[in-house]
Design a protein around this motif. Sequence first.
Motif, PDB file in Angstrom:
ATOM      1  N   PHE A 171      17.100 -31.815  12.099  1.00  0.00           N
ATOM      2  CA  PHE A 171      16.808 -30.431  12.482  1.00  0.00           C
ATOM      3  C   PHE A 171      16.764 -30.210  13.990  1.00  0.00           C
ATOM      4  N   VAL A 172      16.499 -31.245  14.763  1.00  0.00           N
ATOM      5  CA  VAL A 172      16.374 -31.103  16.218  1.00  0.00           C
ATOM      6  C   VAL A 172      17.701 -31.485  16.862  1.00  0.00           C
ATOM      7  N   ASP A 173      18.347 -30.498  17.492  1.00  0.00           N
ATOM      8  CA  ASP A 173      19.631 -30.742  18.160  1.00  0.00           C
ATOM      9  C   ASP A 173      19.447 -31.305  19.560  1.00  0.00           C
ATOM     10  N   GLN A 174      18.499 -30.723  20.309  1.00  0.00           N
ATOM     11  CA  GLN A 174      18.345 -31.129  21.710  1.00  0.00           C
ATOM     12  C   GLN A 174      16.926 -30.843  22.194  1.00  0.00           C
ATOM     13  N   VAL A 175      16.413 -31.757  23.007  1.00  0.00           N
ATOM     14  CA  VAL A 175      15.157 -31.546  23.714  1.00  0.00           C
ATOM     15  C   VAL A 175      15.494 -31.535  25.195  1.00  0.00           C
ATOM     16  N   ASP A 176      15.251 -30.414  25.843  1.00  0.00           N
ATOM     17  CA  ASP A 176      15.521 -30.252  27.267  1.00  0.00           C
ATOM     18  C   ASP A 176      14.180 -30.078  27.979  1.00  0.00           C
ATOM     19  N   LEU A 177      13.601 -31.207  28.418  1.00  0.00           N
ATOM     20  CA  LEU A 177      12.287 -31.144  29.061  1.00  0.00           C
ATOM     21  C   LEU A 177      12.342 -30.338  30.359  1.00  0.00           C
ATOM     22  N   ALA A 178      13.387 -30.537  31.142  1.00  0.00           N
ATOM     23  CA  ALA A 178      13.506 -29.814  32.408  1.00  0.00           C
ATOM     24  C   ALA A 178      13.624 -28.309  32.170  1.00  0.00           C
ATOM     25  N   GLY A 179      14.360 -27.927  31.143  1.00  0.00           N
ATOM     26  CA  GLY A 179      14.534 -26.515  30.811  1.00  0.00           C
ATOM     27  C   GLY A 179      13.433 -25.959  29.936  1.00  0.00           C
ATOM     28  N   ARG A 180      12.473 -26.837  29.532  1.00  0.00           N
ATOM     29  CA  ARG A 180      11.327 -26.458  28.712  1.00  0.00           C
ATOM     30  C   ARG A 180      11.742 -25.795  27.402  1.00  0.00           C
ATOM     31  N   ARG A 181      12.752 -26.443  26.724  1.00  0.00           N
ATOM     32  CA  ARG A 181      13.301 -25.849  25.513  1.00  0.00           C
ATOM     33  C   ARG A 181      13.726 -26.926  24.521  1.00  0.00           C
ATOM     34  N   ILE A 182      13.495 -26.625  23.247  1.00  0.00           N
ATOM     35  CA  ILE A 182      13.977 -27.455  22.147  1.00  0.00           C
ATOM     36  C   ILE A 182      14.908 -26.589  21.312  1.00  0.00           C
TER      37      ILE A 182
END
Length: 190
Positions: A171-182
Amino acid sequence: MTALPELHAAELPPDAVEVGRIADAWGVKGWFKVVPYSSDPEALLGTKTWFLQPAEKGTKSFFQGTLELSLRQSRMHSDALVAWARGVDDRDAAQALRGARVFVPRSAFPAVGEDEYYWVDLIGLDVVNREGELLGRVRELLPTGPQTTLVLAWEQDGKTHERLIPFVSAFVDQVDLAGRRITVDWQGDF
């Protein structure tokens, strides 16, 4: 009357992360039980200096501000984490720390592998689906057996709602910590 251990006042490091709380005294020689906020308390076990702050509510604190706690030992014992610190030499001193919030510097956390994340880094991230629809913001994570579940808070018609999404690669495509988005493969009507 409970005796306060002789610990040093300190400033909380700017990268400090709350990782647990002291539950109670353990034994008679100054050991105490710690409730870690993670199922894998590596940050607690991997550092020799903890920072304590009083409990926010509930347990009466015997100190104010921030204290630096220099550990002698910490280890897992059965299903609990136990620790022993300099200046905490008997049960009364350990009992005086009951309820204290435990912080460690983020710089002391062990490095994570690829596609691994500390829960604290995920809290507060926006979660959107593949279509760009905002599904909510991560409020907390729940260990639910073999997987972890994201708990999202979202609003509709002025009311706050909760949405649960399994934190798994299906279900999780991408975790973008810098962009603060999942980004997830999930629909808003689930």
